[in-house]
Design a protein around this motif. Structure first.
Motif, PDB file in Angstrom:
ATOM      1  N   TRP B 107       0.862  -1.188   0.000  1.00 53.85           N
ATOM      2  CA  TRP B 107       0.000   0.000   0.000  1.00 53.85           C
ATOM      3  C   TRP B 107       0.898   1.237   0.000  1.00 53.85           C
ATOM      4  O   TRP B 107       1.778   1.372   0.845  1.00 53.85           O
ATOM      5  CB  TRP B 107      -0.931  -0.012   1.208  1.00 53.85           C
ATOM      6  N   TYR B 108       0.671   2.112  -0.959  1.00 52.33           N
ATOM      7  CA  TYR B 108       1.525   3.284  -1.225  1.00 52.33           C
ATOM      8  C   TYR B 108       2.923   2.861  -1.664  1.00 52.33           C
ATOM      9  O   TYR B 108       3.850   3.659  -1.691  1.00 52.33           O
ATOM     10  CB  TYR B 108       1.556   4.258  -0.038  1.00 52.33           C
ATOM     11  N   HIS B 138      -1.728   0.342   6.669  1.00 57.39           N
ATOM     12  CA  HIS B 138      -2.568   1.344   6.014  1.00 57.39           C
ATOM     13  C   HIS B 138      -4.018   0.881   5.906  1.00 57.39           C
ATOM     14  O   HIS B 138      -4.924   1.695   5.770  1.00 57.39           O
ATOM     15  CB  HIS B 138      -2.024   1.683   4.625  1.00 57.39           C
ATOM     16  N   LYS B 141      -5.592  -1.343  11.130  1.00 54.07           N
ATOM     17  CA  LYS B 141      -4.988  -0.484  12.149  1.00 54.07           C
ATOM     18  C   LYS B 141      -4.474  -1.269  13.349  1.00 54.07           C
ATOM     19  O   LYS B 141      -3.917  -0.701  14.263  1.00 54.07           O
ATOM     20  CB  LYS B 141      -5.992   0.577  12.619  1.00 54.07           C
ATOM     21  N   PHE B 205       7.777  15.237   7.856  1.00 48.95           N
ATOM     22  CA  PHE B 205       7.274  13.915   7.478  1.00 48.95           C
ATOM     23  C   PHE B 205       8.288  12.904   7.992  1.00 48.95           C
ATOM     24  O   PHE B 205       9.474  12.987   7.664  1.00 48.95           O
ATOM     25  CB  PHE B 205       7.133  13.854   5.958  1.00 48.95           C
ATOM     26  N   THR B 231       1.343   5.885  13.493  1.00 51.45           N
ATOM     27  CA  THR B 231       1.232   5.792  12.041  1.00 51.45           C
ATOM     28  C   THR B 231       2.442   5.050  11.507  1.00 51.45           C
ATOM     29  O   THR B 231       3.389   4.785  12.230  1.00 51.45           O
ATOM     30  CB  THR B 231       1.257   7.187  11.371  1.00 51.45           C
ATOM     31  N   TRP B 233       4.511   5.998   8.026  1.00 51.24           N
ATOM     32  CA  TRP B 233       5.122   7.283   7.762  1.00 51.24           C
ATOM     33  C   TRP B 233       4.023   8.330   7.939  1.00 51.24           C
ATOM     34  O   TRP B 233       2.885   8.098   7.532  1.00 51.24           O
ATOM     35  CB  TRP B 233       5.662   7.340   6.334  1.00 51.24           C
ATOM     36  N   GLY B 234       4.341   9.462   8.560  1.00 54.22           N
ATOM     37  CA  GLY B 234       3.295  10.452   8.767  1.00 54.22           C
ATOM     38  C   GLY B 234       3.872  11.797   9.160  1.00 54.22           C
ATOM     39  O   GLY B 234       5.089  11.949   9.313  1.00 54.22           O
ATOM     40  N   ARG B 235       2.973  12.784   9.286  1.00 53.84           N
ATOM     41  CA  ARG B 235       3.409  14.130   9.624  1.00 53.84           C
ATOM     42  C   ARG B 235       3.279  14.416  11.107  1.00 53.84           C
ATOM     43  O   ARG B 235       2.361  13.976  11.760  1.00 53.84           O
ATOM     44  CB  ARG B 235       2.581  15.158   8.857  1.00 53.84           C
TER      45      ARG B 235
END
Lengths: 335, 314
Positions: B107-108, B138, B141, B205, B231, B233-235
């Motif tokens: 995913w991604y 993704h 969870k 990020f 998460t 990868w995330g902000r």
């Protein structure tokens, strides 16, 4: 009438040519004889083994070409209906906050619930989101006991912003990569076109086409203004509301499989009116054909221009649309 | 009727006798009746796994390589003349044209939820999808936090499906030894607070608890300051990062411009980040994309990180 038939005939020829091109070209190069063989094989008209290229042609490209035509036709008709009922030249199928509602629905399942219904998860979620957004707009307009076009546009705008905010909240609160997935719903794409869901989009087109054809005379009356239409015996409020409802339903169906494809519904009615005038008996079929040709053509461009990558088709339709508006402005300024 | 029944029983027995291979795929079973002969692999990190297992003769195409990165000469050598079907994300048509039996992606990492290419859209064409385990989070969870098993298990799964299990086991046990050696050296040292940054941005990020860099930082004897992020990868925000006062930085090097040095310069000019220990002491390392996504390059990257964040080891 003769002019209409000629136009329709011409349109149909162009559309068929585009459908053939759309089947022949894609993100992978396939020689023309193989394409022909694949179509014949798929229709059961010839014998042979189904090689991968045959499946590409018959199970990806052919449904995709037909999806583009059906959805383009549907968006074209929805555009006509909404421009007539709101008496606003800039009305388009995404007037009811449908696009942001659909995107919010899609992002909700991506970030919160996950893949619960398999392949149908996203389409169902986008459809539901779109319908909720338009239901809010329509009930807002309904509860104001008005069908005044400008109220509808304002309500649509407010709901669009609300759902855009929800979408952005979900992206920031949850999985920031979901922003990538949203692009599909925001810019549209026909990559999910499969025979399985073809009856669904056909139903969407049939719904809007049948209802507008049935009410074509009332729509014509509406062009003369609410007061005149009322004296002609048209139940203006009721007509407007039921048209909004049908238009929202049909658009939500299209969005659920192809995302938000901008500008087709806005642009097509203008082109069609220029060709056959404002009366709906002519305007509706003409808009359907032009919409179908426009989206089929745009989809070809979206697949070929960056091959082997694919461009979201909304980028193509909106750039054609923007050029179209420039041209429109230029021509009005000159005359 | 009796014949039919016995025929059915025989058929079941026969299919059971054929070597059926099942591996876990984001919590669902992924089953093959026979070893796939034709596979497509997405992205550098997964391609590195396939190359490490020597699967070149089974790979009929790669996707998502040249659209984003510069490849190393070693990579190009290993790749040989394997074609790239799409420089970024593939379409179903791109994949189908190569007629693979399996697509290895995540995913991604080549697929987007609800997008054109997903396990669900490929299944009707007889293409099974092996999903990169790191990316399962993704859609689900409830995954465990990142550990180096994200790399080990995926290499083992690929080895099992492609019938090179012995080779996969040898690779993984070699890697485990290397990591154990690093752990032995860093065990008694204090763990520096480490922050990973993808690049200059208005909001950083970085890698949360489900992304493999979280496990890599731990394996190198450090502590990821964004381990608390739920998460992959995330902000996050500069405030939160600066408040944690990282002592060491891992900067993603996209090999554009001056690479990670540009990112470090950005941090030196950042009003808050410039005050952190890591920036003041210029304690940082630049690592490439395939070193920070699940793949064989992780192991060397951990060794480099450990050496850079514990100067006493050198």
């Amino acid at each position: 009438m003769a002019r209409l038939s000629l136009n329709l005939l011409l349109g149909a020829v162009v559309l068929i040519a585009l459908l053939l091109l759309s089947t022949a070209y894609g993100t992978t190069a396939i020689p023309a004889p193989d394409v022909v063989h694949a179509v014949l094989l798929g229709l059961g008209l010839t014998e042979g083994e189904a090689a991968p290229v045959h499946r590409i042609v018959f199970e990806l490209r052919l449904p995709r070409a037909l999806f583009a035509a059906v959805i383009g036709a549907g968006l074209g008709i929805v555009g006509v209906v909404l421009q007539t009922t709101t008496r606003n030249d800039l009305a388009d199928p995404f007037l009811f906050g449908l696009s942001s509602g659909a995107a919010a629905g899609a992002v909700f399942v991506i970030t919160v619930t996950g893949d619960i219904l398999g392949f149908w998860t996203l389409p169902v979620a986008a459809f539901t989101g779109g319908i909720i957004a338009s239901a809010i707009v329509l009930s807002l307009v309904h509860s104001l006991r008005t069908s005044a076009p400008e109220k509808l546009i304002l309500a649509g705008l407010a709901v669009s912003f609300l759902f855009a905010a929800i979408t952005n909240y979900l992206i920031f609160a949850g999985d920031s990569r979901a922003a990538h997935s949203v692009i599909f719903w925001m810019l549209g794409g026909l990559g999910l076109a499969r025979w399985d869901s073809f009856p669904l989009v056909c139903a969407g087109l049939l719904l809007i086409f049948a209802y507008t054809a049935y009410r074509a005379r009332w729509l014509d009356a509406l062009l003369t203004g609410d007061v005149t239409a009322s004296t002609l015996g048209v139940p203006v409020q009721r007509l407007r509301f039921s048209m909004f409802f049908i238009a929202a339903l049909a658009t939500a169906v299209f969005v659920s499989v192809a995302g938000v494809i901008g500008f087709v519904g806005l642009m097509v009615p203008h082109i069609a009116r220029g060709m056959v005038g404002p009366l709906h008996r002519n305007l509706i079929p003409t808009s359907a054909i032009i919409g179908a040709a426009l989206l089929t053509g745009s989809d070809i461009v979206s697949r070929v221009i960056l091959a082997p990558q694919e461009l979201p088709v909304g980028i193509v339709t909106t750039s054609i649309g923007a050029l179209f508006v420039f041209l429109l402005l230029y021509r009005t300024a000159k005359s | 009727m009796k014949h039919l029944w016995s025929a059915a029983v025989l058929a079941v027995l026969a299919s059971g006798a054929a070597a059926e291979i099942t591996v876990d795929n984001c919590g669902e079973p992924l089953t093959f009746d026979a070893t796939p002969e034709r596979i497509v692999v997405h992205d550098m990190n997964m391609t590195d796994m396939a190359f490490a297992l020597g699967l070149q003769d089974k790979i009929v195409g790669l996707t998502g390589i040249t659209g984003w990165y510069k490849t190393s000469a070693d990579f190009d050598d290993l790749r040989g003349d394997i074609p790239e079907l799409a420089p970024k994300y593939p379409t179903v048509e791109n994949l189908l044209a190569a007629d693979p039996q399996m697509f290895f992606a995540g995913w991604y990492y080549g697929m987007q939820p609800g997008g054109d290419v997903t396990p669900d859209t490929l299944a009707p064409f007889g293409i099974k999808t092996m999903v990169l385990t790191e990316s399962c989070v993704h859609l689900d969870k409830n995954r465990p936090e990142a550990s180096m098993d994200l790399l080990f298990d995926d290499v083992m799964r690929l080895g099992k499906v492609m019938d090179v299990e012995v080779k996969a086991e040898a690779l993984v046990s070699g890697w485990k030894e290397e990591l154990a050696a690093i752990e032995a050296k860093t065990a008694d040292l204090t763990k520096p607070r480490v922050f990973l940054l993808d690049g200059p941005a208005d909001a950083p990020f970085t890698a949360g608890k489900f992304a493999i860099p979280d496990a890599m930082i731990a394996a190198a004897g450090g502590e990821n300051v964004t381990h608390g992020m739920d998460t992959s990868w995330g902000r996050t925000s500069w405030e939160a990062v600066a408040a944690a006062n990282p002592e060491f930085l891992v900067l993603l090097d996209y090999q554009t411009g001056n690479g990670a040095a540009d990112t470090f310069k950005f941090l030196q000019e950042h009003p808050v980040m410039s005050q952190t220990d890591a920036v003041k002491n210029e304690a940082w390392i630049g690592l490439r994309y395939e070193e920070l996504t699940p793949g064989p390059a992780n192991i060397d990257a951990i060794a480099k990180m450990a050496a850079a964040m514990h100067p006493v080891l050198n």
